[in-house]
Every structure is written in structure tokens, then in C-alpha cells.
Design a protein around this motif. Sequence first.
Motif, PDB file in Angstrom:
ATOM      1  N   GLN A  14       0.826  -1.206   0.000  1.00  0.00           N
ATOM      2  CA  GLN A  14       0.000   0.000   0.000  1.00  0.00           C
ATOM      3  C   GLN A  14       0.859   1.255   0.000  1.00  0.00           C
ATOM      4  OE1 GLN A  14      -3.111  -0.156   2.956  1.00  0.00           O
ATOM      5  NE2 GLN A  14      -4.102  -1.900   1.968  1.00  0.00           N
ATOM      6  N   GLN A  15       1.996   1.193   0.650  1.00  0.00           N
ATOM      7  CA  GLN A  15       2.929   2.319   0.620  1.00  0.00           C
ATOM      8  C   GLN A  15       3.375   2.594  -0.819  1.00  0.00           C
ATOM      9  OE1 GLN A  15       3.871   3.942   3.436  1.00  0.00           O
ATOM     10  NE2 GLN A  15       5.382   5.321   2.554  1.00  0.00           N
ATOM     11  N   ARG A  16       3.663   1.542  -1.568  1.00  0.00           N
ATOM     12  CA  ARG A  16       4.143   1.717  -2.940  1.00  0.00           C
ATOM     13  C   ARG A  16       3.061   2.280  -3.859  1.00  0.00           C
ATOM     14  NH1 ARG A  16       6.685  -3.334  -2.046  1.00  0.00           N
ATOM     15  NH2 ARG A  16       5.034  -4.423  -3.195  1.00  0.00           N
ATOM     16  N   VAL A  17       1.824   1.789  -3.715  1.00  0.00           N
ATOM     17  CA  VAL A  17       0.806   2.156  -4.705  1.00  0.00           C
ATOM     18  C   VAL A  17       0.003   3.399  -4.342  1.00  0.00           C
ATOM     19  CG1 VAL A  17       0.614  -0.226  -5.514  1.00  0.00           C
ATOM     20  CG2 VAL A  17      -0.957   0.606  -3.744  1.00  0.00           C
ATOM     21  N   PHE A  18       0.032   3.822  -3.047  1.00  0.00           N
ATOM     22  CA  PHE A  18      -0.798   4.955  -2.650  1.00  0.00           C
ATOM     23  C   PHE A  18      -0.033   6.160  -2.091  1.00  0.00           C
ATOM     24  CE2 PHE A  18      -4.001   1.467  -2.002  1.00  0.00           C
ATOM     25  CZ  PHE A  18      -4.856   1.857  -3.023  1.00  0.00           C
ATOM     26  N   GLN A  22      -3.649  11.669  -3.456  1.00  0.00           N
ATOM     27  CA  GLN A  22      -4.938  12.010  -2.880  1.00  0.00           C
ATOM     28  C   GLN A  22      -5.891  10.853  -3.196  1.00  0.00           C
ATOM     29  OE1 GLN A  22      -6.228  15.884  -4.032  1.00  0.00           O
ATOM     30  NE2 GLN A  22      -8.052  15.872  -2.737  1.00  0.00           N
ATOM     31  N   VAL A  23      -6.533  10.313  -2.173  1.00  0.00           N
ATOM     32  CA  VAL A  23      -7.333   9.100  -2.357  1.00  0.00           C
ATOM     33  C   VAL A  23      -8.813   9.373  -2.124  1.00  0.00           C
ATOM     34  CG1 VAL A  23      -5.460   7.493  -1.822  1.00  0.00           C
ATOM     35  CG2 VAL A  23      -6.860   8.406   0.046  1.00  0.00           C
ATOM     36  N   HIS A  24      -9.613   8.589  -2.798  1.00  0.00           N
ATOM     37  CA  HIS A  24     -11.064   8.636  -2.640  1.00  0.00           C
ATOM     38  C   HIS A  24     -11.468   7.423  -1.813  1.00  0.00           C
ATOM     39  CE1 HIS A  24     -15.249   9.240  -3.277  1.00  0.00           C
ATOM     40  NE2 HIS A  24     -15.395   8.320  -4.221  1.00  0.00           N
ATOM     41  N   GLU A  86      -7.212  -5.962  -4.800  1.00  0.00           N
ATOM     42  CA  GLU A  86      -6.691  -4.818  -5.551  1.00  0.00           C
ATOM     43  C   GLU A  86      -7.166  -4.874  -6.994  1.00  0.00           C
ATOM     44  OE1 GLU A  86      -2.235  -3.747  -6.858  1.00  0.00           O
ATOM     45  OE2 GLU A  86      -2.516  -3.817  -4.669  1.00  0.00           O
ATOM     46  N   ALA A  87      -7.451  -3.696  -7.559  1.00  0.00           N
ATOM     47  CA  ALA A  87      -7.891  -3.629  -8.953  1.00  0.00           C
ATOM     48  C   ALA A  87      -7.478  -2.286  -9.530  1.00  0.00           C
ATOM     49  CB  ALA A  87      -9.408  -3.800  -9.046  1.00  0.00           C
ATOM     50  N   PRO A  88      -7.316  -2.215 -10.848  1.00  0.00           N
ATOM     51  CA  PRO A  88      -6.973  -0.932 -11.469  1.00  0.00           C
ATOM     52  C   PRO A  88      -8.146   0.049 -11.403  1.00  0.00           C
ATOM     53  CG  PRO A  88      -7.377  -2.598 -13.147  1.00  0.00           C
ATOM     54  CD  PRO A  88      -7.382  -3.306 -11.835  1.00  0.00           C
ATOM     55  N   MET A 100     -14.640  -1.034   3.119  1.00  0.00           N
ATOM     56  CA  MET A 100     -13.967   0.199   2.722  1.00  0.00           C
ATOM     57  C   MET A 100     -13.393   0.031   1.321  1.00  0.00           C
ATOM     58  SD  MET A 100     -10.746   2.239   4.502  1.00  0.00           S
ATOM     59  CE  MET A 100      -9.571   0.904   4.244  1.00  0.00           C
ATOM     60  N   ARG A 101     -13.572   1.055   0.508  1.00  0.00           N
ATOM     61  CA  ARG A 101     -12.941   1.110  -0.808  1.00  0.00           C
ATOM     62  C   ARG A 101     -12.052   2.344  -0.838  1.00  0.00           C
ATOM     63  NH1 ARG A 101     -15.594   0.372  -6.784  1.00  0.00           N
ATOM     64  NH2 ARG A 101     -15.200  -1.786  -6.142  1.00  0.00           N
ATOM     65  N   MET A 102     -10.809   2.160  -1.269  1.00  0.00           N
ATOM     66  CA  MET A 102      -9.874   3.271  -1.395  1.00  0.00           C
ATOM     67  C   MET A 102      -9.317   3.271  -2.806  1.00  0.00           C
ATOM     68  SD  MET A 102      -6.691   4.361   1.049  1.00  0.00           S
ATOM     69  CE  MET A 102      -5.847   2.783   0.909  1.00  0.00           C
ATOM     70  N   GLU A 103      -9.444   4.413  -3.490  1.00  0.00           N
ATOM     71  CA  GLU A 103      -9.008   4.532  -4.870  1.00  0.00           C
ATOM     72  C   GLU A 103      -7.953   5.620  -4.989  1.00  0.00           C
ATOM     73  OE1 GLU A 103     -12.653   3.876  -7.708  1.00  0.00           O
ATOM     74  OE2 GLU A 103     -13.339   4.892  -5.884  1.00  0.00           O
ATOM     75  N   GLY A 104      -6.821   5.246  -5.568  1.00  0.00           N
ATOM     76  CA  GLY A 104      -5.766   6.198  -5.838  1.00  0.00           C
ATOM     77  C   GLY A 104      -5.762   6.596  -7.298  1.00  0.00           C
ATOM     78  N   THR A 105      -4.607   6.999  -7.785  1.00  0.00           N
ATOM     79  CA  THR A 105      -4.495   7.445  -9.173  1.00  0.00           C
ATOM     80  C   THR A 105      -4.625   6.295 -10.160  1.00  0.00           C
ATOM     81  OG1 THR A 105      -2.987   9.193  -8.432  1.00  0.00           O
ATOM     82  CG2 THR A 105      -3.032   8.710 -10.795  1.00  0.00           C
ATOM     83  N   ARG A 106      -3.986   5.173  -9.856  1.00  0.00           N
ATOM     84  CA  ARG A 106      -3.961   4.038 -10.779  1.00  0.00           C
ATOM     85  C   ARG A 106      -4.562   2.766 -10.202  1.00  0.00           C
ATOM     86  NH1 ARG A 106       0.752   6.428 -10.433  1.00  0.00           N
ATOM     87  NH2 ARG A 106       1.562   4.773  -9.100  1.00  0.00           N
ATOM     88  N   VAL A 107      -4.554   2.649  -8.876  1.00  0.00           N
ATOM     89  CA  VAL A 107      -4.952   1.401  -8.220  1.00  0.00           C
ATOM     90  C   VAL A 107      -5.962   1.707  -7.118  1.00  0.00           C
ATOM     91  CG1 VAL A 107      -4.120  -0.530  -6.823  1.00  0.00           C
ATOM     92  CG2 VAL A 107      -2.745   0.297  -8.736  1.00  0.00           C
TER      93      VAL A 107
END
Length: 274
Positions: A14-18, A22-24, A86-88, A100-107
Amino acid sequence: MPEGHTLHRLARRQQRVFAGQQVHVTSPQGRFLDGADAVDGMVFARAEAWGKHLIQHFRPAHAAAGARAGRRMIHVHLGLYGAFTEAPVPMDAPVGQVRMRMEGTRVGVDLRAPTACELFTPADLDELIARLGPDPLRPDADPTRAVSAIGRSRRPIAALMMDQKVIAGIGNVYRAELLFRASMNPYREGRAVSTDSVEAMWEDLTALMRVGVRRGRIHVVRPEDDHGPGSYAPDRPRTYVYRRAGEACRVCGTTIRVAELEGRNLYWCPTCQP
């Protein structure tokens, strides 16, 4: 239940991908609405693990990276059934009970069925850390706390190894395999185990858990013993005793035994662990 190496591996992922994004954050299931609203739109600052606990740190989008004002934390304990998937991005509509759903820029990730998913304050985190023993995978771990706790106890060493107040992150697999590798009878009282033996087990545990973080699997069998019958599940490496009750010991051929100790199955070899 996932053991400590899984949570550290998850925190690193999670550190690498987020991190820095700014996350939704939402709660499709509806059971974490207030918490999701509190961190939605914030920047994912970092993730860390303490034993079997995951802590996600967030900061306001307008705040500098080092600023502490306005920060939030989410505490997750996966328990027996919890999992992140995890999903794109953009993600498909949620399926099932997504806490909980957390969405970043790519993942993005969906969290289902955790034992705990809650907002944390600094005081909550301090309280959690205070009730946990040292975590072998953390650089700030102090093994003398575990050595002292074991040396004062009349409880069996196998029970102490599973007590998160003594050592954080050990589960049933590491417990069984660590005691086998140490030639330690699981019923020996903690106070009867020498300091040298506890320190040696700590060093062995630390090395084994680091391998688990790197590989994503618990590898405990030494190369010279890595032969014979397969593992207890098709996607798992071999073990010495865990879930091998009734089978021959890989080292001496004695039948592996199983018994219940404090509500959990305990596996051991009566010859190699006299």
C-alpha cells in the motif's frame, strides 16, 4: 488468520501504490461511513504494521508532507476472514460486502470482512502499541521485553509464543515451526526456558519472518530437510510439523502429534522436541 509477515507485506504494498496520492475513500457496505468521510480526499501519507495490525496514515491535501495538524489514521485488523483485493482504477461496481474502498491514481483496493476497520487517534495508537509485545519485523523492536515476559511465566512456551502481548505477529504456523526448529518441547514452562534459548528463537523468528515478507509465503524448512511428502495445501511450502499430525517427522520419522492448547491446535514431534 494472517500472520505478521502478511501485514508488513501489505503495508509495503500500500505504501508503494498509494503514498503521496490524494485518495477517494468510501464505504459501499455502509458500516464505515463516518470513517470513510473523514479521510476521503486526503493524501495517503504512509502505511505501517504492528504485529497483525495495519495502520494507514493520511494528511490533508493542502498540508506539507511533514505537517502533523489534521492528520488521520485508520486501523485495520483482518481477523480470520478479512482481506484486501486490488484492482486498477476505474474500479468496477463493488461486489459483496465491501467495508472500505480506497481509490488512488492508478490502483484501488476493497476491504472485506475485517475484524476491525476504524478511525484511530494518536492516543488509540499508543494504547495499541502498549498492549502489544515487540514485533520482530520492526526496526524498533526490543526483544528484551519478550525475554523478560517469558522468563517470568509459568505458562507453556507454546502458549506464550501465541500471546500477542509477548511477541506481536506470531500465528500458529510460525509458533509450531519455530519451536520445532529450536528442539523445544511446547509444554515447557516459560520460566524454564533459558534466556539464551529465547534469544536464539527470536533471531530465528526474525529471519524467518523477513523471508515471509520477501516471498509472500512462510518458508521454514531447511534445504537439507525440504523433501518427502508435500505441504498441507497445494499452494504452501513444506512445514516440519504444522498440519502434519499423523505423518512422519521429516527429520526423525516419529509420528507428528497434535493437541489443543488454549483453543488452538498445537503440532509437535515428541522425539525432536523432547
